[in-house]
Design a protein around this motif. Structure first.
Motif, PDB file in Angstrom:
ATOM      1  N   ILE A  54      -4.431   2.902   3.193  1.00 25.21           N
ATOM      2  CA  ILE A  54      -4.532   1.450   3.390  1.00 25.21           C
ATOM      3  C   ILE A  54      -3.207   0.908   3.924  1.00 25.21           C
ATOM      4  O   ILE A  54      -3.177   0.117   4.867  1.00 25.21           O
ATOM      5  CB  ILE A  54      -4.930   0.751   2.070  1.00 25.21           C
ATOM      6  N   GLY A  55      -2.106   1.375   3.330  1.00 30.32           N
ATOM      7  CA  GLY A  55      -0.794   0.941   3.791  1.00 30.32           C
ATOM      8  C   GLY A  55      -0.539   1.299   5.237  1.00 30.32           C
ATOM      9  O   GLY A  55      -0.027   0.479   6.021  1.00 30.32           O
ATOM     10  N   ASP A  96      -3.776   7.870  -4.991  1.00 30.20           N
ATOM     11  CA  ASP A  96      -5.182   7.523  -5.175  1.00 30.20           C
ATOM     12  C   ASP A  96      -5.333   6.699  -6.444  1.00 30.20           C
ATOM     13  O   ASP A  96      -4.741   7.017  -7.480  1.00 30.20           O
ATOM     14  CB  ASP A  96      -6.049   8.780  -5.306  1.00 30.20           C
ATOM     15  N   TYR A  97      -6.138   5.650  -6.339  1.00 29.99           N
ATOM     16  CA  TYR A  97      -6.457   4.838  -7.513  1.00 29.99           C
ATOM     17  C   TYR A  97      -7.966   4.860  -7.692  1.00 29.99           C
ATOM     18  O   TYR A  97      -8.712   4.667  -6.740  1.00 29.99           O
ATOM     19  CB  TYR A  97      -5.926   3.410  -7.347  1.00 29.99           C
ATOM     20  N   LEU A 153       2.451   1.813  -3.453  1.00 28.36           N
ATOM     21  CA  LEU A 153       1.474   2.319  -4.438  1.00 28.36           C
ATOM     22  C   LEU A 153       1.073   3.759  -4.114  1.00 28.36           C
ATOM     23  O   LEU A 153       0.840   4.566  -5.017  1.00 28.36           O
ATOM     24  CB  LEU A 153       0.262   1.398  -4.495  1.00 28.36           C
ATOM     25  N   HIS A 154       0.913   4.066  -2.830  1.00 28.94           N
ATOM     26  CA  HIS A 154       0.793   5.411  -2.258  1.00 28.94           C
ATOM     27  C   HIS A 154      -0.352   6.287  -2.775  1.00 28.94           C
ATOM     28  O   HIS A 154      -1.075   6.885  -2.003  1.00 28.94           O
ATOM     29  CB  HIS A 154       2.118   6.158  -2.431  1.00 28.94           C
ATOM     30  N   GLY A 185       0.817  -1.216   0.000  1.00 31.21           N
ATOM     31  CA  GLY A 185       0.000   0.000   0.000  1.00 31.21           C
ATOM     32  C   GLY A 185       0.847   1.261   0.000  1.00 31.21           C
ATOM     33  O   GLY A 185       0.560   2.219  -0.725  1.00 31.21           O
ATOM     34  N   VAL A 230      -9.659   4.916  -4.102  1.00 30.72           N
ATOM     35  CA  VAL A 230      -8.974   4.227  -3.006  1.00 30.72           C
ATOM     36  C   VAL A 230      -7.614   4.890  -2.806  1.00 30.72           C
ATOM     37  O   VAL A 230      -6.825   4.974  -3.739  1.00 30.72           O
ATOM     38  CB  VAL A 230      -8.791   2.730  -3.329  1.00 30.72           C
ATOM     39  N   ASN A 231      -7.379   5.366  -1.589  1.00 27.53           N
ATOM     40  CA  ASN A 231      -6.083   5.955  -1.263  1.00 27.53           C
ATOM     41  C   ASN A 231      -5.190   4.853  -0.714  1.00 27.53           C
ATOM     42  O   ASN A 231      -5.386   4.378   0.399  1.00 27.53           O
ATOM     43  CB  ASN A 231      -6.236   7.079  -0.241  1.00 27.53           C
ATOM     44  N   MET A 232      -4.211   4.434  -1.509  1.00 28.66           N
ATOM     45  CA  MET A 232      -3.363   3.301  -1.137  1.00 28.66           C
ATOM     46  C   MET A 232      -2.458   3.627   0.055  1.00 28.66           C
ATOM     47  O   MET A 232      -2.124   2.733   0.836  1.00 28.66           O
ATOM     48  CB  MET A 232      -2.531   2.858  -2.338  1.00 28.66           C
ATOM     49  N   HIS A 233      -2.100   4.896   0.212  1.00 27.89           N
ATOM     50  CA  HIS A 233      -1.271   5.267   1.355  1.00 27.89           C
ATOM     51  C   HIS A 233      -2.016   5.009   2.673  1.00 27.89           C
ATOM     52  O   HIS A 233      -1.440   4.472   3.622  1.00 27.89           O
ATOM     53  CB  HIS A 233      -0.854   6.738   1.276  1.00 27.89           C
TER      54      HIS A 233
END
Length: 195
Positions: A166-167, A147-148, A144-145, A141, A161-164
């Motif tokens: 989630i990470g 937004d997807y 990838l950091h 996460g 989805v904000n990968m940061h």
């Protein structure tokens, strides 16, 4: 060939490839770009799969070696350390969390070395496995950091989805389990040494 040099078996080659991937991961993470993070995450994911695969193959093929048992956890720690350290300059991960995770790994690795020189075996708990799983998901996460955006269809709204985030969610869990598993191992080590 395998009989002449049991070190060069498929599981150990996979472990060595995981270590060889570390410089490439570091090079990719010299850039904070979305593309670099995506490819770094893909490489890290592939390395994480080989972590599971080499152990599975070693057990399945009956070719577990002392070299493999030594190198496999070292490879895991090196790639996790490399990813976390390379993310520090971009402020994607708190330095204190990295210190806790890396400090625990160094201390436990040192204690394992001391125990092995004394011929002592300290069984690992499932906490270590959970720690590794949460660390892997967290690092993916954080790599990838960005937004997807997900498009379901023309009629449905876009899911972002904000990968940061989630990470970081998984990194908090990983950090708690890291501390917990470290204390658990220290307690086991103390009991074994006391005997």
């Amino acid at each position: 060939m395998a009989a002449a040099n049991p070190i060069l078996n498929l599981p150990n080659i996979l472990t060595l490839l995981r270590i060889a991937a570390i410089p490439l991961l570091v090079i990719l993470l010299l850039s904070p770009s979305r593309e670099a993070g995506f490819w770094a995450a893909a490489l890290f994911a592939l390395a994480s799969i080989t972590d599971w695969l080499d152990g599975y193959l070693a057990r399945r093929m009956g070719i577990e070696t002392v070299f493999g048992k030594f190198l496999d956890p070292i490879a895991d720690k090196l790639i996790v350390m490399a990813a976390l350290i390379m993310l520090l300059p971009y402020n994607r991960v708190p330095a204190w969390m990295v210190l806790v995770i890396l400090g625990r790994e160094i201390i436990i690795t040192g204690l394992r070395g001391v125990a092995s020189t004394e011929g002592l075996v300290i069984p690992a708990s499932n906490l270590g496995k959970f720690k590794t799983i949460f660390q892997i998901v967290a690092i993916l996460g954080l790599l990838l950091h960005y937004d997807y955006h997900w498009f379901f269809s023309v009629d449905l709204p876009i899911l972002t989805v904000n990968m940061h985030n989630i990470g970081m969610f998984y990194l908090w869990i990983a950090t708690v389990i890291t501390i917990w598993s470290g204390i658990d191992y220290l307690a086991k080590f103390s009991r074994v040494i006391a005997r």
